[in-house]
Design a protein around this motif. Structure first.
Motif, PDB file in Angstrom:
ATOM      1  N   TYR A  53       1.539   5.544   9.064  1.00  0.00           N
ATOM      2  CA  TYR A  53       0.962   4.127   8.717  1.00  0.00           C
ATOM      3  C   TYR A  53      -0.281   3.902   9.380  1.00  0.00           C
ATOM      4  O   TYR A  53      -0.581   4.167  10.554  1.00  0.00           O
ATOM      5  CB  TYR A  53       1.978   3.348   8.749  1.00  0.00           C
ATOM      6  CG  TYR A  53       2.605   2.991   9.894  1.00  0.00           C
ATOM      7  CD1 TYR A  53       2.106   2.077  10.790  1.00  0.00           C
ATOM      8  CD2 TYR A  53       3.876   3.557  10.228  1.00  0.00           C
ATOM      9  CE1 TYR A  53       2.326   1.668  12.021  1.00  0.00           C
ATOM     10  CE2 TYR A  53       4.695   3.126  11.602  1.00  0.00           C
ATOM     11  CZ  TYR A  53       3.783   2.245  12.371  1.00  0.00           C
ATOM     12  OH  TYR A  53       4.371   2.062  13.585  1.00  0.00           O
ATOM     13  N   VAL A 165       6.680  -0.357  -0.247  1.00  0.00           N
ATOM     14  CA  VAL A 165       6.647   0.996   0.627  1.00  0.00           C
ATOM     15  C   VAL A 165       7.354   0.524   1.940  1.00  0.00           C
ATOM     16  O   VAL A 165       7.318  -0.460   2.492  1.00  0.00           O
ATOM     17  CB  VAL A 165       5.023   1.092   1.040  1.00  0.00           C
ATOM     18  CG1 VAL A 165       4.721   2.272   1.916  1.00  0.00           C
ATOM     19  CG2 VAL A 165       4.246   1.367  -0.273  1.00  0.00           C
ATOM     20  N   HIS A 166       7.790   1.741   2.301  1.00  0.00           N
ATOM     21  CA  HIS A 166       8.463   1.796   3.790  1.00  0.00           C
ATOM     22  C   HIS A 166       7.317   2.509   4.986  1.00  0.00           C
ATOM     23  O   HIS A 166       6.905   3.513   4.341  1.00  0.00           O
ATOM     24  CB  HIS A 166       9.807   2.372   3.753  1.00  0.00           C
ATOM     25  CG  HIS A 166      10.468   2.219   5.301  1.00  0.00           C
ATOM     26  ND1 HIS A 166      10.023   2.819   6.258  1.00  0.00           N
ATOM     27  CD2 HIS A 166      11.595   1.532   5.400  1.00  0.00           C
ATOM     28  CE1 HIS A 166      11.120   2.362   7.132  1.00  0.00           C
ATOM     29  NE2 HIS A 166      11.904   1.797   6.738  1.00  0.00           N
ATOM     30  N   PRO A 167       7.032   2.009   5.956  1.00  0.00           N
ATOM     31  CA  PRO A 167       6.177   2.552   6.853  1.00  0.00           C
ATOM     32  C   PRO A 167       6.462   4.107   7.293  1.00  0.00           C
ATOM     33  O   PRO A 167       5.719   4.897   7.322  1.00  0.00           O
ATOM     34  CB  PRO A 167       6.058   1.637   8.032  1.00  0.00           C
ATOM     35  CG  PRO A 167       6.618   0.361   7.443  1.00  0.00           C
ATOM     36  CD  PRO A 167       7.700   0.792   6.728  1.00  0.00           C
ATOM     37  N   GLN A 168       7.792   4.368   7.151  1.00  0.00           N
ATOM     38  CA  GLN A 168       8.159   5.920   7.636  1.00  0.00           C
ATOM     39  C   GLN A 168       7.604   6.792   6.673  1.00  0.00           C
ATOM     40  O   GLN A 168       7.401   7.924   6.972  1.00  0.00           O
ATOM     41  CB  GLN A 168       9.587   5.790   7.793  1.00  0.00           C
ATOM     42  CG  GLN A 168       9.955   7.101   8.672  1.00  0.00           C
ATOM     43  CD  GLN A 168      11.557   7.057   9.014  1.00  0.00           C
ATOM     44  OE1 GLN A 168      11.837   6.031   9.456  1.00  0.00           O
ATOM     45  NE2 GLN A 168      11.938   8.146   8.973  1.00  0.00           N
ATOM     46  N   TRP A 170       4.403   6.493   4.537  1.00  0.00           N
ATOM     47  CA  TRP A 170       3.192   5.885   3.870  1.00  0.00           C
ATOM     48  C   TRP A 170       2.596   6.652   3.019  1.00  0.00           C
ATOM     49  O   TRP A 170       2.274   7.706   3.479  1.00  0.00           O
ATOM     50  CB  TRP A 170       2.433   5.410   5.164  1.00  0.00           C
ATOM     51  CG  TRP A 170       1.373   4.310   4.829  1.00  0.00           C
ATOM     52  CD1 TRP A 170       0.224   4.499   4.394  1.00  0.00           C
ATOM     53  CD2 TRP A 170       1.543   3.057   4.555  1.00  0.00           C
ATOM     54  NE1 TRP A 170      -0.469   3.259   4.022  1.00  0.00           N
ATOM     55  CE2 TRP A 170       0.356   2.535   4.303  1.00  0.00           C
ATOM     56  CE3 TRP A 170       2.574   2.015   4.997  1.00  0.00           C
ATOM     57  CZ2 TRP A 170       0.075   1.172   4.071  1.00  0.00           C
ATOM     58  CZ3 TRP A 170       2.432   0.779   4.739  1.00  0.00           C
ATOM     59  CH2 TRP A 170       1.200   0.234   4.356  1.00  0.00           C
ATOM     60  N   GLU A 172      -0.396   8.326   1.420  1.00  0.00           N
ATOM     61  CA  GLU A 172      -1.800   8.735   1.808  1.00  0.00           C
ATOM     62  C   GLU A 172      -2.767   8.097   1.038  1.00  0.00           C
ATOM     63  O   GLU A 172      -4.030   7.615   1.443  1.00  0.00           O
ATOM     64  CB  GLU A 172      -1.995  10.265   2.117  1.00  0.00           C
ATOM     65  CG  GLU A 172      -1.308  10.911   2.965  1.00  0.00           C
ATOM     66  CD  GLU A 172      -1.468  12.346   3.213  1.00  0.00           C
ATOM     67  OE1 GLU A 172      -2.610  12.831   2.387  1.00  0.00           O
ATOM     68  OE2 GLU A 172      -0.732  13.146   3.996  1.00  0.00           O
ATOM     69  N   THR A 189       6.349  -2.090  14.669  1.00  0.00           N
ATOM     70  CA  THR A 189       5.921  -1.519  13.379  1.00  0.00           C
ATOM     71  C   THR A 189       5.135  -2.750  12.554  1.00  0.00           C
ATOM     72  O   THR A 189       3.926  -2.535  12.449  1.00  0.00           O
ATOM     73  CB  THR A 189       6.703  -0.827  12.435  1.00  0.00           C
ATOM     74  OG1 THR A 189       7.377   0.250  13.054  1.00  0.00           O
ATOM     75  CG2 THR A 189       5.972  -0.420  11.142  1.00  0.00           C
ATOM     76  N   LEU A 193       0.890  -3.102  12.141  1.00  0.00           N
ATOM     77  CA  LEU A 193       0.260  -2.822  10.621  1.00  0.00           C
ATOM     78  C   LEU A 193      -0.456  -4.034  10.283  1.00  0.00           C
ATOM     79  O   LEU A 193      -1.545  -3.923   9.490  1.00  0.00           O
ATOM     80  CB  LEU A 193       1.702  -2.810   9.660  1.00  0.00           C
ATOM     81  CG  LEU A 193       2.169  -1.368   9.422  1.00  0.00           C
ATOM     82  CD1 LEU A 193       3.354  -1.488   8.599  1.00  0.00           C
ATOM     83  CD2 LEU A 193       1.133  -0.701   8.286  1.00  0.00           C
ATOM     84  N   VAL A 333       5.636  -4.425   2.049  1.00  0.00           N
ATOM     85  CA  VAL A 333       6.003  -3.317   3.218  1.00  0.00           C
ATOM     86  C   VAL A 333       7.080  -3.783   3.923  1.00  0.00           C
ATOM     87  O   VAL A 333       7.212  -4.784   4.428  1.00  0.00           O
ATOM     88  CB  VAL A 333       4.640  -3.126   4.137  1.00  0.00           C
ATOM     89  CG1 VAL A 333       5.059  -1.848   5.218  1.00  0.00           C
ATOM     90  CG2 VAL A 333       3.461  -2.680   3.264  1.00  0.00           C
TER      91      VAL A 333
END
Length: 485
Positions: A53, A165-168, A170, A172, A189, A193, A333
């Motif tokens: 992320y 969206v979950h940061p784990q 992310w 592209e 996190t 972010l 997020v």
């Protein structure tokens, strides 16, 4: 006909900081031992390969997160994730362990045989299941689930017209420029972010149910050029240990100091108490580190807003709050945390009997009670992960050399019949820790079952403490009645 299992002296699971560090230490201190690393992913780096992320960076300084046998020599102390992954890969190559990694090998199960004094590890690989055997098993697979992040569900999510969206995981190709982004969360996190997405042109709101402690520190250490990376490492170790002890013994003073520092970097009149003054004491949860006050500066420039409230529901256009406001969003997020998953989810059995690690105590934070020939690398929660993982690796090297000297094939930290008070392994109130309490080993209240979040104390215990301490039981590969001495 299936191929015979490949055998090595030490089998390491995980090619992140823990696994690569352990392999390098074994090459250095146990050069006669054969070593192999199983890595589920296609590249080394562990955490620093998984997370992609925007803004992903170290949450510890690199002089303590780096390997002590290969000190970090970069200009910056706080660096991006890609640089850390490259450093891990370069270390593996420099110390001759890169060619000992088997990528895309996910360890599924490990079975111990007392008759053979060896582990058999079953791994999922391209083309089917493979088996490996080893005299000693070293688990450096971290502590969280790489396949799933923690993700609460909220009412009305299906109504939301934007993207969640979950940061784990992310994407592209996610373009945030010109988009309204709401980040749900207040931990490491989220605070990483927020300024990073603002730099990419997003209008960012960090929505938190409750505040976290956020501390700024310079991204460059001004003393490293004068005292060198090794002394800088020890300087940071001792300062970190002092700060943690101070937070535990005089929490009100530390709270006031953190609040005062935040107020200096935030805009005049900013509501520090609402947004950056938690109800819990410092270090009851991990303190968030931000380099060069980047989050506070982004708030001051109007690029990031912080809202402290609870979510009532999702709407078509964003998130409705219990306080009555609605946050408009194109992207939400969910920086809501991780799922703890020790041993990479591996199943363990001893002589055909399945074991649950939550039934066991941690021995010096490095092994498990009554589990033979197995080490578990678990770093600090209040300091750099590598400080503890490297001590664990060095301890295992000492242990293996002692076994060779004594002609022992089996080593087990034996709990015995002692009445030991059990406590949670991690004394943290963080959500991810509380959710995992039933899945983690316990600790005792006295050594060697006490898990110290204290590097200097662990140096004494793991580097200089007796190996044959009355708790460790050593055995030879002999008839059953003579196996344990």
């Amino acid at each position: 006909m299936s191929a015979a299992p490949e055998h090595v002296d030490v089998l390491i699971v995980g090619a992140g900081i823990s696994g690569i560090g352990a392999a390098c230490r074994l090459r250095e201190r146990c050069p006669g031992k054969s070593v192999l690393i199983l890595e589920a992913r296609a590249r080394a780096g562990g955490t620093w390969d998984l997370f992609r992320y925007p803004g992903i960076r170290s949450d510890s300084d690199m002089y303590t997160l780096g390997f002590p046998f290969r000190p970090w020599r970069g200009e910056k102390a706080i660096v991006d994730g890609a640089s850390i992954r490259a450093y891990v890969e370069e270390t593996a190559r420099a110390h001759g362990v890169a060619d000992r990694i088997r990528f895309k090998h996910k360890a599924l199960r490990a079975s111990w045989s007392s008759d053979e004094a060896r582990w058999t590890v079953e791994a999922e690989a391209a083309g089917g299941t493979r088996h490996f055997t080893c005299a000693f098993l070293y688990l450096g697979s971290g502590y969280y689930d790489y396949d799933f992040g923690y993700r609460p569900e909220w009412q009305g999510e299906a109504d939301f017209a934007g993207k969640i969206v979950h940061p784990q995981f992310w994407p592209e190709d996610l373009d945030v420029a010109g988009k309204r982004v709401v980040i749900i969360g207040s931990g490491a996190t989220a605070v990483t972010l927020a300024p990073a997405l603002a730099e990419q042109g997003a209008g960012v709101t960090m929505l938190q149910r409750s505040p976290s402690y956020v501390v700024s520190r310079p991204s460059r250490d001004s003393l490293v050029g004068k005292i060198g990376p090794r002394l800088t490492r020890w300087k940071n170790v001792l300062l970190g240990a002092w700060f943690f002890k101070r937070a535990r013994t005089k929490p009100d003073r530390v709270r006031a100091a953190i609040r005062k520092l935040a107020a200096v970097d935030l805009p005049p009149g900013y509501d520090v108490d609402r947004h950056f003054n938690p109800t819990y004491n410092p270090w009851d949860q991990r303190v968030c580190l931000i380099p060069d006050a980047d989050l506070f500066k982004a708030i001051g420039r109007g690029e990031v807003a912080v809202v402290t409230d609870r979510i009532a529901r999702f709407t078509r256009d964003g998130v409705a709050l219990e306080g009555g406001d609605e946050l408009k969003a194109d992207i939400v997020v969910t920086a809501t945390g991780l799922v703890v998953k020790l041993l990479g989810g591996m199943a363990l059995d001893i002589d055909g009997k399945s074991i649950t690690i939550a039934d066991h105590l941690s021995y010096k934070g490095a092994m498990l009670s009554d589990v033979p020939n197995l080490a578990v690398s678990f770093g600090y929660t209040n300091a750099s992960w590598t400080l503890k993982s490297d001590l664990t690796a060095r301890f295992v090297c000492r242990l293996l050399n002692h076994m060779d000297k004594e002609g022992a094939a089996i080593v087990t930290p034996v709990l015995g019949d002692a009445a030991i008070e059990r406590k949670p392994m991690l004394d943290f109130s963080s959500g991810y820790v509380q959710r995992a309490q039933g899945h983690m080993p316990s600790q005792g209240t006295t050594p060697p079952w006490r898990v110290h979040q204290n590097y200097p104390r662990d140096v004494i215990a793991l580097r200089f403490g007796k190996i044959d301490d009355g708790v460790m039981r050593f055995g030879r590969l002999t008839p059953a009645e003579d196996r344990v001495t």
